[in-house]
Motif scaffolding. Structure first.
Motif, mmCIF file in Angstrom:
data_model
loop_
_atom_site.group_PDB
_atom_site.id
_atom_site.type_symbol
_atom_site.label_atom_id
_atom_site.label_comp_id
_atom_site.label_asym_id
_atom_site.label_seq_id
_atom_site.Cartn_x
_atom_site.Cartn_y
_atom_site.Cartn_z
ATOM 1 N N ILE A 1 8.138 0.976 6.108
ATOM 2 C CA ILE A 1 6.806 0.371 6.269
ATOM 3 C C ILE A 1 6.142 0.120 4.911
ATOM 4 N N CYS A 2 5.396 -0.984 4.832
ATOM 5 C CA CYS A 2 4.794 -1.360 3.549
ATOM 6 C C CYS A 2 3.356 -0.861 3.453
ATOM 7 N N GLU A 3 2.793 -1.056 2.272
ATOM 8 C CA GLU A 3 1.458 -0.529 1.969
ATOM 9 C C GLU A 3 0.350 -1.276 2.706
ATOM 10 N N LYS A 4 0.679 -2.424 3.319
ATOM 11 C CA LYS A 4 -0.331 -3.140 4.111
ATOM 12 C C LYS A 4 -0.323 -2.676 5.572
ATOM 13 N N CYS A 5 0.775 -2.100 5.998
ATOM 14 C CA CYS A 5 0.952 -1.762 7.415
ATOM 15 C C CYS A 5 0.734 -0.287 7.740
ATOM 16 N N TYR A 6 0.805 0.583 6.719
ATOM 17 C CA TYR A 6 0.758 2.014 7.027
ATOM 18 C C TYR A 6 -0.672 2.543 6.910
ATOM 19 N N ILE B 1 11.797 -4.563 2.098
ATOM 20 C CA ILE B 1 11.699 -4.997 3.503
ATOM 21 C C ILE B 1 10.711 -4.094 4.225
ATOM 22 N N CYS B 2 9.746 -4.698 4.935
ATOM 23 C CA CYS B 2 8.797 -3.910 5.734
ATOM 24 C C CYS B 2 9.233 -3.925 7.195
ATOM 25 N N THR B 3 9.476 -2.734 7.737
ATOM 26 C CA THR B 3 9.924 -2.624 9.128
ATOM 27 C C THR B 3 8.861 -3.098 10.110
ATOM 28 N N ALA B 4 7.591 -2.915 9.775
ATOM 29 C CA ALA B 4 6.519 -3.321 10.700
ATOM 30 C C ALA B 4 6.291 -4.832 10.670
ATOM 31 N N HIS B 5 6.469 -5.444 9.504
ATOM 32 C CA HIS B 5 6.324 -6.902 9.385
ATOM 33 C C HIS B 5 7.502 -7.646 10.003
ATOM 34 N N ASP B 6 8.695 -7.076 9.888
ATOM 35 C CA ASP B 6 9.930 -7.814 10.168
ATOM 36 C C ASP B 6 10.525 -7.344 11.497
HETATM 37 ZN ZN LIG Z 1 4.247 -4.394 6.328
#
Ligand SMILES: [Zn+2]
Length: 221
Positions: free
Chosen positions: A142-147, A195-200
């Motif tokens: 997960i990326c810093e925008k999603c967590y 790769i962001c798991t929440a975005h992708d």
């Molecule tokens: Zn993300």
């Protein structure tokens, strides 16, 4: 060179929320599907069966060999044995694979693990048993925008580890930056797949989907 593999959602035999390459055994998927998927993973690797962990967001690191039973309770495994695949399962947490000349490691690093020191513990154990340069790959996570976490949790976390901070308005934690900082502080060269798991949607994401599968990061010396 170590053999390295990160799985995505597709290519397995699970259905529904676990469609289709779920490798996690404790997420509600049919055990037969998980067993099938683990066989598929093994055939992709052309190696013996991977060693999986019973991951508990702790800071326990265990050295394994070909005789160690799978599902040992730990959040990182290391091995100096060739041909023994180490697997970390995740669906947003960071799967970190570490490679040295004569050692490899698989680390499960989420918020708790990072705050508990799982990364430094792993590197310390490696260095106590093996010399030489180390490199690490941070897989899909997960990326810093999603967590996003609640504000109190955000403030507690950045107080303990300032590199987790983004901003107090969105109160998201930057797990990847904190992991990179800790690895580099331990003189490990880092590659972040970004790769962001929440975005992708090609990846399982617990944050996005709740009930979902787990992907694997696998490394073999
Ligand atoms: Zn993300």
């Amino acid at each position: 060179m170590a053999q390295i593999l990160f799985t995505a959602r597709s290519g397995g035999s699970s259905s529904g929320s676990f469609d289709s390459f779920n490798l996690g055994g404790h997420v509600g998927d049919a055990s037969k599907s998980v067993a099938d998927n683990r066989r598929i993973l093994q055939s992709l690797l052309s190696q013996s069966a991977p060693k999986f962990m019973n991951q508990v967001h702790g800071n326990e690191v265990v050295e394994v060999d070909e005789n160690t039973q799978s599902s040992i309770t730990a959040d990182a495994l290391i091995t100096r044995m060739k041909g023994v695949p180490l697997a970390v399962l995740s669906a947003d947490c960071l799967p970190i694979l570490v490679e040295g000349e004569s050692v490899v490691a698989a680390i499960h690093a989420g918020r708790k693990g990072i705050l508990n020191g799982i990364i430094s513990n792993t590197i310390e154990l490696i260095r106590s048993k093996s010399s030489g340069e180390l490199s690490a790959i941070i897989g899909p996570a997960i990326c810093e925008k999603c967590y996003e976490v609640d504000l109190d949790m955000y403030l507690d976390a950045i107080n303990l580890e300032p590199s987790l901070a983004t901003n107090p308005e969105t109160h998201c934690l930057d797990l990847k930056r904190a992991a990179i900082r800790e690895l580099e502080a331990n003189e490990v060269k880092v590659t972040n797949l970004g790769i962001c798991t929440a975005h992708d949607s090609n990846y399982f994401s617990y944050r996005r989907d709740g009930i979902t599968g787990r992907s694997a990061g696998v490394i073999v010396l």
